[in-house]
Design a protein around this motif. Structure first.
Motif, PDB file in Angstrom:
ATOM      1  N   VAL A 181      15.675  -6.058 -44.265  1.00 25.19           N
ATOM      2  CA  VAL A 181      15.195  -7.029 -43.287  1.00 25.19           C
ATOM      3  C   VAL A 181      14.065  -7.836 -43.919  1.00 25.19           C
ATOM      4  CG1 VAL A 181      14.118  -7.368 -41.029  1.00 25.19           C
ATOM      5  CG2 VAL A 181      15.819  -5.560 -41.337  1.00 25.19           C
ATOM      6  N   ILE A 182      14.129  -9.157 -43.773  1.00 29.39           N
ATOM      7  CA  ILE A 182      13.102 -10.027 -44.343  1.00 29.39           C
ATOM      8  C   ILE A 182      12.409 -10.809 -43.226  1.00 29.39           C
ATOM      9  CG2 ILE A 182      14.401 -10.263 -46.500  1.00 29.39           C
ATOM     10  CD1 ILE A 182      15.073 -13.158 -45.601  1.00 29.39           C
ATOM     11  N   LEU A 183      11.191 -11.202 -43.472  1.00 33.68           N
ATOM     12  CA  LEU A 183      10.491 -12.076 -42.541  1.00 33.68           C
ATOM     13  C   LEU A 183      11.201 -13.420 -42.471  1.00 33.68           C
ATOM     14  CD1 LEU A 183       6.807 -11.401 -43.691  1.00 33.68           C
ATOM     15  CD2 LEU A 183       7.923 -10.509 -41.629  1.00 33.68           C
ATOM     16  N   ASP A 184      11.164 -14.057 -41.327  1.00 34.65           N
ATOM     17  CA  ASP A 184      11.770 -15.385 -41.203  1.00 34.65           C
ATOM     18  C   ASP A 184      11.173 -16.352 -42.229  1.00 34.65           C
ATOM     19  OD1 ASP A 184      13.274 -14.472 -39.073  1.00 34.65           O
ATOM     20  OD2 ASP A 184      11.844 -15.151 -37.570  1.00 34.65           O
ATOM     21  N   ALA A 185       9.891 -16.178 -42.505  1.00 32.93           N
ATOM     22  CA  ALA A 185       9.211 -17.066 -43.451  1.00 32.93           C
ATOM     23  C   ALA A 185       9.562 -16.765 -44.907  1.00 32.93           C
ATOM     24  CB  ALA A 185       7.698 -16.959 -43.256  1.00 32.93           C
ATOM     25  N   ALA A 186      10.320 -15.683 -45.164  1.00 30.83           N
ATOM     26  CA  ALA A 186      10.658 -15.304 -46.539  1.00 30.83           C
ATOM     27  C   ALA A 186      12.032 -15.799 -46.972  1.00 30.83           C
ATOM     28  CB  ALA A 186      10.601 -13.787 -46.683  1.00 30.83           C
ATOM     29  N   VAL A 187      12.673 -16.630 -46.142  1.00 30.54           N
ATOM     30  CA  VAL A 187      14.018 -17.118 -46.469  1.00 30.54           C
ATOM     31  C   VAL A 187      14.033 -17.856 -47.804  1.00 30.54           C
ATOM     32  CG1 VAL A 187      15.769 -18.811 -45.789  1.00 30.54           C
ATOM     33  CG2 VAL A 187      14.882 -17.201 -44.102  1.00 30.54           C
ATOM     34  N   GLY A 188      13.085 -18.736 -48.014  1.00 32.61           N
ATOM     35  CA  GLY A 188      13.029 -19.477 -49.276  1.00 32.61           C
ATOM     36  C   GLY A 188      12.805 -18.564 -50.465  1.00 32.61           C
ATOM     37  N   TYR A 189      12.061 -17.494 -50.251  1.00 29.38           N
ATOM     38  CA  TYR A 189      11.741 -16.548 -51.321  1.00 29.38           C
ATOM     39  C   TYR A 189      12.988 -15.826 -51.823  1.00 29.38           C
ATOM     40  CZ  TYR A 189       9.288 -12.719 -53.701  1.00 29.38           C
ATOM     41  OH  TYR A 189       8.827 -11.820 -54.642  1.00 29.38           O
ATOM     42  N   VAL A 190      13.903 -15.450 -50.898  1.00 35.58           N
ATOM     43  CA  VAL A 190      15.075 -14.661 -51.307  1.00 35.58           C
ATOM     44  C   VAL A 190      16.296 -15.522 -51.615  1.00 35.58           C
ATOM     45  CG1 VAL A 190      14.301 -12.706 -49.922  1.00 35.58           C
ATOM     46  CG2 VAL A 190      15.985 -14.298 -48.963  1.00 35.58           C
ATOM     47  N   MET A 191      16.258 -16.807 -51.274  1.00 31.38           N
ATOM     48  CA  MET A 191      17.471 -17.625 -51.375  1.00 31.38           C
ATOM     49  C   MET A 191      18.051 -17.647 -52.784  1.00 31.38           C
ATOM     50  SD  MET A 191      19.618 -19.285 -49.528  1.00 31.38           S
ATOM     51  CE  MET A 191      18.773 -19.652 -47.995  1.00 31.38           C
ATOM     52  N   GLU A 192      17.217 -17.577 -53.801  1.00 36.51           N
ATOM     53  CA  GLU A 192      17.702 -17.595 -55.184  1.00 36.51           C
ATOM     54  C   GLU A 192      18.621 -16.410 -55.482  1.00 36.51           C
ATOM     55  OE1 GLU A 192      15.828 -17.542 -59.716  1.00 36.51           O
ATOM     56  OE2 GLU A 192      14.569 -18.056 -58.002  1.00 36.51           O
ATOM     57  N   LYS A 193      18.418 -15.286 -54.769  1.00 37.42           N
ATOM     58  CA  LYS A 193      19.220 -14.082 -54.995  1.00 37.42           C
ATOM     59  C   LYS A 193      20.507 -14.065 -54.179  1.00 37.42           C
ATOM     60  CE  LYS A 193      15.132 -11.149 -55.710  1.00 37.42           C
ATOM     61  NZ  LYS A 193      14.455  -9.906 -55.247  1.00 37.42           N
ATOM     62  N   VAL A 194      20.682 -15.025 -53.289  1.00 31.80           N
ATOM     63  CA  VAL A 194      21.755 -15.001 -52.299  1.00 31.80           C
ATOM     64  C   VAL A 194      22.988 -15.743 -52.810  1.00 31.80           C
ATOM     65  CG1 VAL A 194      22.391 -15.902 -50.022  1.00 31.80           C
ATOM     66  CG2 VAL A 194      20.211 -14.729 -50.340  1.00 31.80           C
ATOM     67  N   ASP A 195      24.179 -15.216 -52.486  1.00 36.97           N
ATOM     68  CA  ASP A 195      25.432 -15.885 -52.847  1.00 36.97           C
ATOM     69  C   ASP A 195      25.986 -16.733 -51.711  1.00 36.97           C
ATOM     70  OD1 ASP A 195      25.966 -14.745 -55.552  1.00 36.97           O
ATOM     71  OD2 ASP A 195      25.932 -12.862 -54.440  1.00 36.97           O
ATOM     72  N   MET A 196      25.682 -16.371 -50.474  1.00 37.59           N
ATOM     73  CA  MET A 196      26.135 -17.159 -49.334  1.00 37.59           C
ATOM     74  C   MET A 196      25.285 -16.832 -48.115  1.00 37.59           C
ATOM     75  SD  MET A 196      29.489 -15.328 -47.684  1.00 37.59           S
ATOM     76  CE  MET A 196      30.497 -15.291 -49.141  1.00 37.59           C
ATOM     77  N   VAL A 197      25.321 -17.745 -47.145  1.00 40.51           N
ATOM     78  CA  VAL A 197      24.632 -17.549 -45.870  1.00 40.51           C
ATOM     79  C   VAL A 197      25.681 -17.529 -44.768  1.00 40.51           C
ATOM     80  CG1 VAL A 197      22.926 -18.459 -44.247  1.00 40.51           C
ATOM     81  CG2 VAL A 197      22.592 -18.755 -46.728  1.00 40.51           C
ATOM     82  N   LEU A 198      25.585 -16.548 -43.866  1.00 38.16           N
ATOM     83  CA  LEU A 198      26.483 -16.451 -42.716  1.00 38.16           C
ATOM     84  C   LEU A 198      25.666 -16.489 -41.431  1.00 38.16           C
ATOM     85  CD1 LEU A 198      28.871 -13.520 -43.804  1.00 38.16           C
ATOM     86  CD2 LEU A 198      29.304 -15.976 -43.987  1.00 38.16           C
ATOM     87  N   VAL A 199      26.058 -17.360 -40.494  1.00 39.72           N
ATOM     88  CA  VAL A 199      25.388 -17.417 -39.194  1.00 39.72           C
ATOM     89  C   VAL A 199      26.434 -17.501 -38.099  1.00 39.72           C
ATOM     90  CG1 VAL A 199      23.331 -18.544 -40.136  1.00 39.72           C
ATOM     91  CG2 VAL A 199      25.186 -19.946 -39.199  1.00 39.72           C
ATOM     92  N   GLY A 200      26.066 -17.046 -36.916  1.00 41.87           N
ATOM     93  CA  GLY A 200      26.919 -17.202 -35.750  1.00 41.87           C
ATOM     94  C   GLY A 200      26.615 -18.509 -35.052  1.00 41.87           C
ATOM     95  N   ALA A 201      26.988 -18.605 -33.761  1.00 47.73           N
ATOM     96  CA  ALA A 201      26.774 -19.859 -33.033  1.00 47.73           C
ATOM     97  C   ALA A 201      26.687 -19.613 -31.541  1.00 47.73           C
ATOM     98  CB  ALA A 201      27.907 -20.849 -33.318  1.00 47.73           C
ATOM     99  N   GLU A 202      25.721 -20.275 -30.904  1.00 43.77           N
ATOM    100  CA  GLU A 202      25.725 -20.377 -29.445  1.00 43.77           C
ATOM    101  C   GLU A 202      26.748 -21.425 -29.022  1.00 43.77           C
ATOM    102  OE1 GLU A 202      24.047 -19.092 -26.659  1.00 43.77           O
ATOM    103  OE2 GLU A 202      23.624 -17.442 -28.021  1.00 43.77           O
TER     104      GLU A 202
END
Length: 312
Positions: A181-202
């Motif tokens: 689990v990461i802080l919402d403010a840490a998204v930019g920090y971890v993005m370099e390690k990420v291969d994809m982003v998955l989100v749902g939808a309202e």
């Protein structure tokens, strides 16, 4: 309204469905509630029948704080009612709507399974995935990938203010998926390690843009800047007839959100929850693809599907 249907509290029934079944989504619960309403009401004319149903939809929408996905369910039901009302009597229309609504509720789980089926080929071994908040359909996709013996790891945003990301993390751990689990403010920090982003939808709007938990938009901006694919997952019954051009065009917008006010001593934890938005809008230009029960779509494909349904 008849005596029988006047005693039925559709908001209370809807709330009961949501509380009794954590897996049910707002649009499905809305349709289930409307089915129960028309089972109980005994209108004698088509005009009365339609007025009772539309009034119930308005009551449901006004009673919920986040009404985007609920509104989508109501719109699907009203569209079906409009189609049937032109060719059938009141009793025939009632019976047909009950059948269609019941089938919709029963098949909702299959829609989520179809999304997982179409999206699972994009999840590969040794990937690092970033997910935002808690989404039933995203969790369904990841669970399917686990059952396919794919090995991957997941970062989950904490997702303030309700910390719904913790629920996602607990479910992932129960599946045996390495998770952090990461802080919402840490998204930019971890993005370099990420291969994809998955989100749902309202809700997915006419342009193919996305309405979702607050923080989704900034996540999409960072993903695009880092050249990481950003995938949105949604059942087709969450496609909504809205065309927002900015954050302030959403139906949930309130003028007092993040407005400057005179303050003296402030209870900041409560003030943050009260004065901040819960949803934001992500324009289609930030979305790589959408995984839906209709298949894998580009954002422009959403408009085509909405036209097919509402103009059919």
């Amino acid at each position: 309204m008849t005596a029988t249907s006047s005693t039925f509290d559709i908001v209370e029934y809807y709330t009961g469905l949501i509380n009794d079944d954590p897996s049910i989504s707002p649009p499905v619960a809305a349709v289930g509630s409307l089915v129960r309403l028309i089972e109980l009401q005994h209108a004698t004319t088509m005009l009365e029948f339609m007025m009772i149903t539309r009034s119930a939809c308005d009551k449901l929408k006004s009673a919920t704080h986040q009404s985007i996905s609920l509104s989508a369910g109501c719109d699907v039901f009203l569209k079906q009612m409009s189609r049937l009302s032109h060719t059938q009597s009141v009793e025939e229309c009632r019976a047909a709507l009950i059948r269609a609504g019941t089938e919709f509720v029963q098949n909702a789980g299959r829609c989520r399974s179809s999304v997982a089926e179409f999206g699972s080929p994009f999840v590969q071994d040794e990937q690092t995935i970033l997910v935002h908040s808690y989404s039933r359909v995203v969790m369904g996709l990841l669970e399917r990938a686990v059952k396919q013996n794919k090995r991957f790891q997941v970062y989950v945003t904490e997702s303030r203010p309700d910390q719904s990301g913790l629920r996602a993390a607990n479910e992932l751990i129960a599946m045996g998926v390495p998770c952090e689990v990461i802080l919402d403010a840490a998204v930019g920090y971890v993005m370099e390690k990420v291969d994809m982003v998955l989100v749902g939808a309202e809700g997915v709007v006419e342009s193919g843009g996305l309405i979702n938990k607050i923080g989704t938009y900034q996540l999409a901006i960072i993903a695009q800047a880092a050249k990481k694919p950003f995938y949105a997952l949604a059942e087709s019954f969450k496609f909504v007839r809205l065309y927002p051009l900015s954050q302030y065009d959403l139906p949930t917008y309130r003028s007092d959100v993040l407005a400057f006010k005179e303050k003296s001593k402030v209870d900041w934890p409560n003030e943050l929850v009260r004065s901040n938005p819960t949803l934001d809008y992500t324009p289609p230009g930030f979305i790589t693809l959408l995984f839906t029960d209709l298949g894998v779509l580009t954002p422009s494909g959403v408009s085509d599907e909405l036209i097919k349904f509402f103009l059919d």
